[in-house]
Every structure is written in C-alpha cells, then in structure tokens.
Design a protein around this motif. Sequence first.
Motif, PDB file in Angstrom:
ATOM      1  N   VAL A   1      -1.865  14.715  -6.769  1.00 25.65           N
ATOM      2  CA  VAL A   1      -1.454  13.943  -7.958  1.00 25.65           C
ATOM      3  C   VAL A   1      -1.520  12.442  -7.646  1.00 25.65           C
ATOM      4  N   GLY A   2      -1.072  12.066  -6.449  1.00 27.69           N
ATOM      5  CA  GLY A   2      -1.151  10.662  -6.033  1.00 27.69           C
ATOM      6  C   GLY A   2      -2.592  10.186  -5.955  1.00 27.69           C
ATOM      7  N   ASN A   3      -3.459  11.040  -5.442  1.00 24.70           N
ATOM      8  CA  ASN A   3      -4.871  10.661  -5.339  1.00 24.70           C
ATOM      9  C   ASN A   3      -5.513  10.498  -6.716  1.00 24.70           C
ATOM     10  N   LEU A   4      -5.156  11.404  -7.641  1.00 23.04           N
ATOM     11  CA  LEU A   4      -5.701  11.260  -8.999  1.00 23.04           C
ATOM     12  C   LEU A   4      -5.139   9.995  -9.646  1.00 23.04           C
ATOM     13  N   ALA A   5      -3.845   9.713  -9.416  1.00 22.40           N
ATOM     14  CA  ALA A   5      -3.244   8.483  -9.961  1.00 22.40           C
ATOM     15  C   ALA A   5      -4.036   7.268  -9.497  1.00 22.40           C
ATOM     16  N   SER A   6      -4.396   7.258  -8.235  1.00 22.99           N
ATOM     17  CA  SER A   6      -5.154   6.129  -7.680  1.00 22.99           C
ATOM     18  C   SER A   6      -6.539   6.033  -8.320  1.00 22.99           C
TER      19      SER A   6
ATOM     20  N   GLY B   1       6.782   2.309   2.413  1.00 18.89           N
ATOM     21  CA  GLY B   1       8.243   2.358   2.369  1.00 18.89           C
ATOM     22  C   GLY B   1       8.814   1.633   1.166  1.00 18.89           C
ATOM     23  N   LYS B   2       7.922   1.201   0.263  1.00 19.01           N
ATOM     24  CA  LYS B   2       8.365   0.426  -0.908  1.00 19.01           C
ATOM     25  C   LYS B   2       9.480   1.106  -1.685  1.00 19.01           C
ATOM     26  N   GLY B   3       9.283   2.408  -1.952  1.00 19.22           N
ATOM     27  CA  GLY B   3      10.220   3.123  -2.818  1.00 19.22           C
ATOM     28  C   GLY B   3      11.628   3.155  -2.239  1.00 19.22           C
TER      29      GLY B   3
ATOM     30  N   ASP C   1      10.056   2.297 -10.407  1.00 17.12           N
ATOM     31  CA  ASP C   1       9.044   2.888  -9.522  1.00 17.12           C
ATOM     32  C   ASP C   1       7.769   2.986 -10.358  1.00 17.12           C
ATOM     33  N   SER C   2       6.970   1.910 -10.353  1.00 17.08           N
ATOM     34  CA  SER C   2       5.812   1.885 -11.261  1.00 17.08           C
ATOM     35  C   SER C   2       4.774   2.924 -10.871  1.00 17.08           C
ATOM     36  N   GLY C   3       4.694   3.246  -9.570  1.00 18.49           N
ATOM     37  CA  GLY C   3       3.745   4.270  -9.140  1.00 18.49           C
ATOM     38  C   GLY C   3       4.042   5.606  -9.807  1.00 18.49           C
TER      39      GLY C   3
ATOM     40  N   GLY D   1       5.454  -1.476  -6.612  1.00 19.30           N
ATOM     41  CA  GLY D   1       4.132  -1.021  -7.048  1.00 19.30           C
ATOM     42  C   GLY D   1       3.007  -1.734  -6.335  1.00 19.30           C
ATOM     43  N   ARG D   2       1.960  -2.051  -7.100  1.00 21.65           N
ATOM     44  CA  ARG D   2       0.788  -2.731  -6.550  1.00 21.65           C
ATOM     45  C   ARG D   2       0.605  -4.109  -7.155  1.00 21.65           C
ATOM     46  N   ASP D   3       0.989  -4.230  -8.453  1.00 26.45           N
ATOM     47  CA  ASP D   3       0.722  -5.463  -9.201  1.00 26.45           C
ATOM     48  C   ASP D   3       1.988  -6.015  -9.845  1.00 26.45           C
ATOM     49  N   MET D   4       3.142  -5.698  -9.277  1.00 29.16           N
ATOM     50  CA  MET D   4       4.397  -6.149  -9.874  1.00 29.16           C
ATOM     51  C   MET D   4       4.497  -7.683  -9.839  1.00 29.16           C
TER      52      MET D   4
ATOM     53  N   LEU E   1      -7.228   7.066 -11.452  1.00 28.42           N
ATOM     54  CA  LEU E   1      -7.075   6.687 -12.865  1.00 28.42           C
ATOM     55  C   LEU E   1      -6.645   5.225 -13.020  1.00 28.42           C
ATOM     56  N   ALA E   2      -5.959   4.714 -11.983  1.00 25.76           N
ATOM     57  CA  ALA E   2      -5.311   3.395 -12.091  1.00 25.76           C
ATOM     58  C   ALA E   2      -6.266   2.230 -12.380  1.00 25.76           C
ATOM     59  N   PRO E   3      -7.557   2.285 -11.959  1.00 19.46           N
ATOM     60  CA  PRO E   3      -8.440   1.154 -12.291  1.00 19.46           C
ATOM     61  C   PRO E   3      -8.761   1.050 -13.778  1.00 19.46           C
TER      62      PRO E   3
ATOM     63  N   ARG F   1      -9.498   1.969  -2.404  1.00 22.99           N
ATOM     64  CA  ARG F   1      -9.595   2.007  -3.878  1.00 22.99           C
ATOM     65  C   ARG F   1      -8.614   1.022  -4.508  1.00 22.99           C
ATOM     66  N   ASP F   2      -7.349   1.046  -4.030  1.00 25.68           N
ATOM     67  CA  ASP F   2      -6.315   0.198  -4.650  1.00 25.68           C
ATOM     68  C   ASP F   2      -6.608  -1.285  -4.426  1.00 25.68           C
ATOM     69  N   MET F   3      -7.204  -1.610  -3.256  1.00 24.90           N
ATOM     70  CA  MET F   3      -7.469  -3.026  -2.964  1.00 24.90           C
ATOM     71  C   MET F   3      -8.802  -3.479  -3.552  1.00 24.90           C
TER      72      MET F   3
ATOM     73  N   ILE G   1       5.102  15.204  -9.099  1.00 29.51           N
ATOM     74  CA  ILE G   1       4.325  13.950  -9.005  1.00 29.51           C
ATOM     75  C   ILE G   1       4.184  13.465  -7.567  1.00 29.51           C
ATOM     76  N   ARG G   2       4.958  14.023  -6.648  1.00 29.35           N
ATOM     77  CA  ARG G   2       4.859  13.588  -5.239  1.00 29.35           C
ATOM     78  C   ARG G   2       3.762  14.334  -4.480  1.00 29.35           C
ATOM     79  N   GLN G   3       3.116  15.310  -5.114  1.00 26.76           N
ATOM     80  CA  GLN G   3       2.041  16.037  -4.429  1.00 26.76           C
ATOM     81  C   GLN G   3       0.864  15.078  -4.168  1.00 26.76           C
TER      82      GLN G   3
ATOM     83  N   PRO H   1       0.815  -1.217   0.000  1.00 28.64           N
ATOM     84  CA  PRO H   1       0.000   0.000   0.000  1.00 28.64           C
ATOM     85  C   PRO H   1       0.847   1.264   0.000  1.00 28.64           C
ATOM     86  N   THR H   2       0.162   2.373  -0.216  1.00 26.96           N
ATOM     87  CA  THR H   2       0.858   3.656  -0.277  1.00 26.96           C
ATOM     88  C   THR H   2       1.609   3.935   1.030  1.00 26.96           C
ATOM     89  N   ALA H   3       2.810   4.518   0.886  1.00 33.59           N
ATOM     90  CA  ALA H   3       3.651   4.918   2.028  1.00 33.59           C
ATOM     91  C   ALA H   3       4.075   3.745   2.914  1.00 33.59           C
TER      92      ALA H   3
HETATM   93  O1   DC Z   1       3.032   3.882  -5.190  1.00 34.85           O
HETATM   94  P1   DC Z   1       2.403   5.233  -5.420  1.00 34.85           P
HETATM   95  O2   DC Z   1       1.706   5.790  -4.193  1.00 34.85           O
HETATM   96  O3   DC Z   1       3.391   6.193  -6.000  1.00 34.85           O
HETATM   97  O4   DC Z   1       1.273   4.992  -6.547  1.00 34.85           O
HETATM   98  C1   DC Z   1       0.327   5.987  -6.872  1.00 34.85           C
HETATM   99  C2   DC Z   1      -0.958   5.326  -7.360  1.00 34.85           C
HETATM  100  O5   DC Z   1      -0.722   4.649  -8.599  1.00 34.85           O
HETATM  101  C3   DC Z   1      -1.517   4.256  -6.443  1.00 34.85           C
HETATM  102  O6   DC Z   1      -2.432   4.798  -5.483  1.00 34.85           O
HETATM  103  C4   DC Z   1      -2.201   3.297  -7.353  1.00 34.85           C
HETATM  104  C5   DC Z   1      -1.456   3.437  -8.656  1.00 34.85           C
HETATM  105  N1   DC Z   1      -0.533   2.329  -8.907  1.00 34.85           N
HETATM  106  C6   DC Z   1      -1.072   1.194  -9.467  1.00 34.85           C
HETATM  107  O7   DC Z   1      -2.269   1.118  -9.665  1.00 34.85           O
HETATM  108  N2   DC Z   1      -0.248   0.161  -9.809  1.00 34.85           N
HETATM  109  C7   DC Z   1       1.064   0.214  -9.584  1.00 34.85           C
HETATM  110  N3   DC Z   1       1.838  -0.816  -9.935  1.00 34.85           N
HETATM  111  C8   DC Z   1       1.626   1.359  -8.968  1.00 34.85           C
HETATM  112  C9   DC Z   1       0.793   2.397  -8.628  1.00 34.85           C
END
Ligand code: DC
Length: 248
Positions: free
Chosen positions: A116-121, A41-43, A59-61, A150-153, A123-125, A204-206, A111-113, A37-39
């Motif tokens: 932006v992270g919330n919008l990424a989450s 410490g993955k990165g 860094d796929s996120g 990432g989430r789905d590596m 858009l990601a679905p 959302r991510d799960m 991109i660390r704002q 999940p976010t934060a």
């Molecule tokens: O890891 P991160 O917080 O930088 O990722 C931002 C968003 O991108 C995360 O909330 C969901 C999406 N994401 C994803 O769907 N799949 C990934 N492999 C990485 C990130």
Amino acid sequence: MSGGQNRMPGAPAPSGAAKAAGRDAGTVAPVITIDGPTASGKGTVAHRVATALGFGVLDSGALYRLTALAVLQCGVDPTDVVALEQVARTLQVVFHPNGVTLAGAEASDLIRQEHVGNLASRLAPNPGVRAALLERQRAFRRPPGLVADGRDMGTIVFPDAPLKIFLVADVRARAERRCKQLIEKGISANLDDLLRDMRERDARDMGRAVAPLVAAKDAHVVDSSNLTIDQTVQAILDLWSPARLDGG
Ligand code: DC
C-alpha cells in the motif's frame, strides 16, 4: 540545508501562501512541519513533539496511503488519472485516537502494508491527487497548533510554518527500523527487500516533478541515524522556542 520552494500547478503563489495555508480564517495556529524520507521516524517523532506541546498531528502520508487503499479496494486503474483524482477527492476518512477509518471501516493496519505504501508513492506524483488532498491537509491547522509530517509540508502545504524540520537518516538504519517494526507487528519482512523498496521509493519521492521530497530553504536538517527517538524529539523541541520567538 538544501533545496527550495516547489509549487504544484494551481497552488498559491508564495505571497498568498500564508492566506491559503489557513491564516485567513481567524485560525492562526502555529505549525511545525516534519518532512523526510520513508521510515525516517517522522511519524513517531511528530506524535511525541505534538504530545509535548499539546498540539494536533497530521500524518499526511496516511492520506496518500488511504488513497492507495481505496484504489485497491475499488479496483480503480492506477493509471487512470481522472479516476485517481476522484478517489482522492471523495475519500471518507475519520482519524480517531488509535488510527483511522476509511468509509467507516478500520484501516489503520491495512494502510501500513508495504504494497500500500509503494502504491501510495506511485500515485503521489499525480497533480490531481495532490490538489485533491491539499485543503484536507490544511484543515488540520487548528489552535493551539499542529505538527504535520510528510514530504511537502514545509514546501507546499504549510509554507509559512514557523518551524520546519527535514528529518533524515541513513537508508540502512531506516530499513532496519522498518524491518523491526513489521516483525513486531507479526508481519513478515526481509531486510534486503525493504532496502531495495526503500531506495526505489526515495528515488521516486525525490525525483518526481510535482512536490518532490526536498528540504524547504528555511528547514533545519536533523539526522536521526545515531539519535534515539527521545534525542530527536528533544532536538526539535529545542528548536521550537527560538523559532516561535522569531515571529512564527
Ligand atoms: O510517509 P509515508 O511513507 O506514510 O508516505 C507514503 C507515500 O505517500 C510516500 O512514499 C509518498 C507519499 N506522500 C507524499 O507524496 N506527500 C506527503 N506529504 C506524504 C506522503
């Protein structure tokens, strides 16, 4: 350990997964996947593990965040799925040792704002966005090896990775870490807001239908709530040698 494999529409069947994941082009480079999940410490952990092994990092996120940033900068409607896929497919991204550029302009801090992270989450679905970013992510697999976070590596992008980590941490510990990071960067942050956003983003991510955040069946779950970064990195390095000897 929990969860299972999830395939996105159009993704290769498991039998062809290794081929599609970059093993058919003479580039049989090992991959360590770190999902969580976010934060969590993955990165930081991914970079440290990669440095210790001399591997590259994905860094796929950042790619999802760059897509979100491009959507904001171009004024694209985030509900227009065709336009979103087009943005993801045509991203002009260059990773450099200190960060990343988007269309030639420095984007590392933008991109660390949080927005932006919330919008990424959000858009990601979108399956089109995920499909557009899939090969871009697999192209990072080069000798001598890759650490991909990432989430789905471990489930979708590199299903044949010889070592898969699912890095978790208590949501409060994660919100506190993120708060500290933002304040250190001079960005204002509020713990309660971060906690709320983080819970929403986790859900959302799960909960999404496509490539949800879930541990691969063969992932090792590492809980970093009470571990230092050094201890977390060491736990992964300790798992790496046996994983490689097992035929990865
Ligand atoms: O890891 P991160 O917080 O930088 O990722 C931002 C968003 O991108 C995360 O909330 C969901 C999406 N994401 C994803 O769907 N799949 C990934 N492999 C990485 C990130």
